[in-house]
Write a protein that holds these residues in place. Structure first.
Motif, PDB file in Angstrom:
ATOM      1  N   PHE A 108      11.446   2.344  -6.398  1.00  0.00           N
ATOM      2  CA  PHE A 108      10.138   3.000  -6.434  1.00  0.00           C
ATOM      3  C   PHE A 108       9.236   2.273  -7.429  1.00  0.00           C
ATOM      4  O   PHE A 108       9.491   2.270  -8.635  1.00  0.00           O
ATOM      5  N   VAL A 109       8.188   1.661  -6.894  1.00  0.00           N
ATOM      6  CA  VAL A 109       7.227   0.920  -7.718  1.00  0.00           C
ATOM      7  C   VAL A 109       5.882   1.661  -7.755  1.00  0.00           C
ATOM      8  O   VAL A 109       5.220   1.714  -8.780  1.00  0.00           O
ATOM      9  N   GLY A 110       5.482   2.220  -6.610  1.00  0.00           N
ATOM     10  CA  GLY A 110       4.217   2.945  -6.531  1.00  0.00           C
ATOM     11  C   GLY A 110       4.242   4.182  -7.422  1.00  0.00           C
ATOM     12  O   GLY A 110       5.249   4.888  -7.474  1.00  0.00           O
ATOM     13  N   GLU A 136       4.433  13.339  -8.305  1.00  0.00           N
ATOM     14  CA  GLU A 136       4.764  14.480  -7.451  1.00  0.00           C
ATOM     15  C   GLU A 136       6.267  14.567  -7.230  1.00  0.00           C
ATOM     16  O   GLU A 136       6.972  13.562  -7.236  1.00  0.00           O
ATOM     17  N   ALA A 137       6.768  15.794  -7.025  1.00  0.00           N
ATOM     18  CA  ALA A 137       8.174  15.998  -6.697  1.00  0.00           C
ATOM     19  C   ALA A 137       8.394  15.595  -5.242  1.00  0.00           C
ATOM     20  O   ALA A 137       7.547  15.847  -4.388  1.00  0.00           O
ATOM     21  N   VAL A 138       9.519  14.925  -4.972  1.00  0.00           N
ATOM     22  CA  VAL A 138       9.817  14.461  -3.619  1.00  0.00           C
ATOM     23  C   VAL A 138      11.154  15.061  -3.183  1.00  0.00           C
ATOM     24  O   VAL A 138      12.175  14.825  -3.830  1.00  0.00           O
ATOM     25  N   VAL A 189       9.686  -3.679   2.840  1.00  0.00           N
ATOM     26  CA  VAL A 189       8.655  -3.495   1.820  1.00  0.00           C
ATOM     27  C   VAL A 189       7.637  -2.528   2.404  1.00  0.00           C
ATOM     28  O   VAL A 189       7.028  -2.811   3.443  1.00  0.00           O
ATOM     29  N   ILE A 190       7.491  -1.383   1.768  1.00  0.00           N
ATOM     30  CA  ILE A 190       6.597  -0.342   2.282  1.00  0.00           C
ATOM     31  C   ILE A 190       5.294  -0.396   1.490  1.00  0.00           C
ATOM     32  O   ILE A 190       5.261  -0.095   0.298  1.00  0.00           O
ATOM     33  N   GLY A 191       4.248  -0.849   2.162  1.00  0.00           N
ATOM     34  CA  GLY A 191       2.952  -1.085   1.512  1.00  0.00           C
ATOM     35  C   GLY A 191       2.836  -2.554   1.147  1.00  0.00           C
ATOM     36  O   GLY A 191       3.421  -3.001   0.171  1.00  0.00           O
ATOM     37  N   VAL A 192       2.096  -3.309   1.973  1.00  0.00           N
ATOM     38  CA  VAL A 192       2.004  -4.748   1.713  1.00  0.00           C
ATOM     39  C   VAL A 192       0.587  -5.126   1.282  1.00  0.00           C
ATOM     40  O   VAL A 192      -0.066  -5.970   1.874  1.00  0.00           O
ATOM     41  N   GLY A 193       0.132  -4.479   0.207  1.00  0.00           N
ATOM     42  CA  GLY A 193      -1.083  -4.908  -0.483  1.00  0.00           C
ATOM     43  C   GLY A 193      -0.718  -6.011  -1.463  1.00  0.00           C
ATOM     44  O   GLY A 193       0.200  -6.796  -1.229  1.00  0.00           O
ATOM     45  N   GLY A 194      -1.407  -6.042  -2.601  1.00  0.00           N
ATOM     46  CA  GLY A 194      -1.193  -7.102  -3.590  1.00  0.00           C
ATOM     47  C   GLY A 194       0.250  -7.237  -4.030  1.00  0.00           C
ATOM     48  O   GLY A 194       0.813  -8.328  -4.064  1.00  0.00           O
ATOM     49  N   LEU A 195       0.886  -6.093  -4.366  1.00  0.00           N
ATOM     50  CA  LEU A 195       2.284  -6.128  -4.781  1.00  0.00           C
ATOM     51  C   LEU A 195       3.197  -6.496  -3.620  1.00  0.00           C
ATOM     52  O   LEU A 195       4.085  -7.337  -3.735  1.00  0.00           O
ATOM     53  N   GLY A 196       2.972  -5.835  -2.495  1.00  0.00           N
ATOM     54  CA  GLY A 196       3.881  -5.961  -1.367  1.00  0.00           C
ATOM     55  C   GLY A 196       3.917  -7.360  -0.785  1.00  0.00           C
ATOM     56  O   GLY A 196       4.979  -7.840  -0.377  1.00  0.00           O
ATOM     57  N   ILE A 197       2.762  -8.027  -0.771  1.00  0.00           N
ATOM     58  CA  ILE A 197       2.735  -9.352  -0.153  1.00  0.00           C
ATOM     59  C   ILE A 197       3.557 -10.341  -1.001  1.00  0.00           C
ATOM     60  O   ILE A 197       4.205 -11.241  -0.475  1.00  0.00           O
ATOM     61  N   SER A 198       3.541 -10.143  -2.326  1.00  0.00           N
ATOM     62  CA  SER A 198       4.427 -10.944  -3.187  1.00  0.00           C
ATOM     63  C   SER A 198       5.877 -10.531  -2.981  1.00  0.00           C
ATOM     64  O   SER A 198       6.768 -11.386  -2.931  1.00  0.00           O
ATOM     65  N   ALA A 199       6.128  -9.227  -2.847  1.00  0.00           N
ATOM     66  CA  ALA A 199       7.507  -8.748  -2.680  1.00  0.00           C
ATOM     67  C   ALA A 199       8.133  -9.306  -1.400  1.00  0.00           C
ATOM     68  O   ALA A 199       9.318  -9.648  -1.385  1.00  0.00           O
ATOM     69  N   VAL A 200       7.347  -9.398  -0.334  1.00  0.00           N
ATOM     70  CA  VAL A 200       7.851  -9.978   0.917  1.00  0.00           C
ATOM     71  C   VAL A 200       8.346 -11.403   0.658  1.00  0.00           C
ATOM     72  O   VAL A 200       9.451 -11.784   1.060  1.00  0.00           O
ATOM     73  N   SER A 245       3.503   7.438  -2.617  1.00  0.00           N
ATOM     74  CA  SER A 245       3.267   8.742  -1.990  1.00  0.00           C
ATOM     75  C   SER A 245       4.615   9.337  -1.592  1.00  0.00           C
ATOM     76  O   SER A 245       5.541   8.612  -1.213  1.00  0.00           O
ATOM     77  N   PRO A 246       4.760  10.670  -1.707  1.00  0.00           N
ATOM     78  CA  PRO A 246       6.051  11.295  -1.402  1.00  0.00           C
ATOM     79  C   PRO A 246       6.580  10.924  -0.014  1.00  0.00           C
ATOM     80  O   PRO A 246       7.780  10.679   0.143  1.00  0.00           O
ATOM     81  N   SER A 247       5.700  10.836   0.975  1.00  0.00           N
ATOM     82  CA  SER A 247       6.197  10.564   2.331  1.00  0.00           C
ATOM     83  C   SER A 247       6.750   9.148   2.454  1.00  0.00           C
ATOM     84  O   SER A 247       7.774   8.928   3.112  1.00  0.00           O
ATOM     85  N   THR A 248       6.121   8.174   1.794  1.00  0.00           N
ATOM     86  CA  THR A 248       6.656   6.811   1.898  1.00  0.00           C
ATOM     87  C   THR A 248       7.891   6.650   1.007  1.00  0.00           C
ATOM     88  O   THR A 248       8.759   5.830   1.300  1.00  0.00           O
ATOM     89  N   MET A 249       8.000   7.451  -0.052  1.00  0.00           N
ATOM     90  CA  MET A 249       9.228   7.428  -0.853  1.00  0.00           C
ATOM     91  C   MET A 249      10.402   7.954  -0.010  1.00  0.00           C
ATOM     92  O   MET A 249      11.504   7.407  -0.042  1.00  0.00           O
TER      93      MET A 249
END
Ligand SMILES: [Zn+2]
Ligand SMILES: [Zn+2]
Length: 342
Positions: free
Chosen positions: A259-261, A265-267, A168-179, A240-244
């Motif tokens: 991809f949830v975030g 931008e083109a990646v 799980v890349i990015g463990v804010g509100g969404l990510g902590i539930s996703a974990v 963000s493109p880099s985390t994608m």
């Protein structure tokens, strides 16, 4: 009644006295007990995501008590605890009829295109009001309806099976539930990638292996920790493109990146080595479904999903206090999860 509303884009929210909503025969009137202040609300106030019409009562994460029901409502009665699905859809188009109502062309998100929960009362169609069991406090019930529900949808979209691994890349509100959902779906190992110590510590407390993306390269680290194989599922929450790219590069053969975030931008990807040669899949995830919410609520009731450490603060239904929280969200305040308790 009192409502805190967006009157002019780019200006602070203001308190207004407006009538208690009228309800139709299939609607319920809900006395708000908790309304989450979401990062999206900061985008709405700033005008990065247009709100119409103005003035509009914000607030799409809502839990409360049924005050009154329309004549045709059968499954709810006054006094019932409920939390609200924020997408009000037509119920009749092909997308609604096939259970994919996030594509309903008539969708009206509460707190965005119809009045939301920064108020004493809100009226919604009865089918949008889900019973909230007494074990779940209103504040947690409110936040389940946004971040947790979308995290659940992302796991569903990933088709994660028992015995697989996930990142799980990015463990804010969404990510902590996703974990937590990834563990519940049967992942034998979940990697949590972030740069915030506090978020990584919380993810670790929920059983994830923390990967600090400022200290190590997350792709190299995930490969190292999986014996070079990569993960079966990578869920990208930041947009963000880099985390994608990191999500796709972390995949094992036949892995799925979700991809949830949000990003427009083109990646760039190495289409041979990263996608087709690996039979990798990139899956989009937008919002969540009414049909998923009873499961999310039941998982929270059983403690499979714990959100007790997510809601950190409450404020009254006061324009000044709410604007202050939105200002903090604009400054990127980590770990802030505030609910309005009218
Ligand atoms: Zn939200
Ligand atoms: Zn529809």
């Amino acid at each position: 009644m009192k409502a805190v509303r967006l009157v002019k884009t780019g200006s602070p929210l203001a308190v207004q006295e407006i009538p208690v909503p009228e309800i139709g025969e299939k609607d319920v009137l809900v006395r708000v007990q908790a309304a989450g202040i979401c990062h999206s609300d900061a985008h709405y106030r700033a005008g990065r995501s247009p709100v119409r019409p103005l003035p509009m009562t914000l607030g799409h994460e809502v839990a409360g008590v049924v005050e009154r029901i329309g004549a045709a409502v059968r499954h709810l009665k006054p006094g019932d605890r409920v939390c609200l699905h924020y997408n009000i859809t037509c119920g009749e188009c092909i997308f609604c009829g096939t259970g994919n109502e996030q594509f309903c062309p008539h969708v009206l998100m509460i707190g965005h295109f119809t009045n939301g929960g920064y108020a004493q009362y809100i009226g919604v169609p009865a089918r949008n009001a889900l019973p909230l069991p007494p074990e779940i406090p209103f504040a947690q019930g409110a936040t389940l309806m946004c971040a947790s529900a979308t995290a659940f949808h992302s796991l569903r979209k990933s088709r994660l099976r028992a015995g697989e691994t996930a990142a799980v890349i990015g463990v804010g509100g969404l990510g902590i539930s996703a974990v937590q959902f990834a563990r519940a779906f049967g992942a034998i190992e979940v990697f949590a990638v972030d740069i915030r110590e506090e978020s990584l510590a919380l993810a670790a407390a929920y059983g994830a292996h923390p990967v600090h993306a400022r200290k190590v390269d997350p792709v190299t680290e995930i490969r190292r920790l999986t014996g070079g194989r990569g993960v079966d599922v990578a869920i990208e929450m930041l947009g963000s493109p880099s985390t994608m790219q990191q999500a796709v590069r972390s995949l094992a053969p036949m892995g799925r990146a979700v991809f949830v975030g949000i990003s427009d931008e083109a990646v760039p990807f190495d289409t041979y080595h990263e996608i087709l040669g690996n039979e990798a899949e990139i899956i989009g995830c937008s919002d969540h479904l009414l049909s998923e919410l009873p499961t999310v609520i039941e998982m929270a009731r059983r403690g499979v999903l714990d959100t007790a450490r997510v809601v950190t603060r409450s404020v009254p239904l006061d324009a000044g206090e709410i604007n202050g929280v939105l200002d903090e969200l604009e400054r990127g305040g980590a770990g802030i999860r505030t609910v309005i308790v009218p």
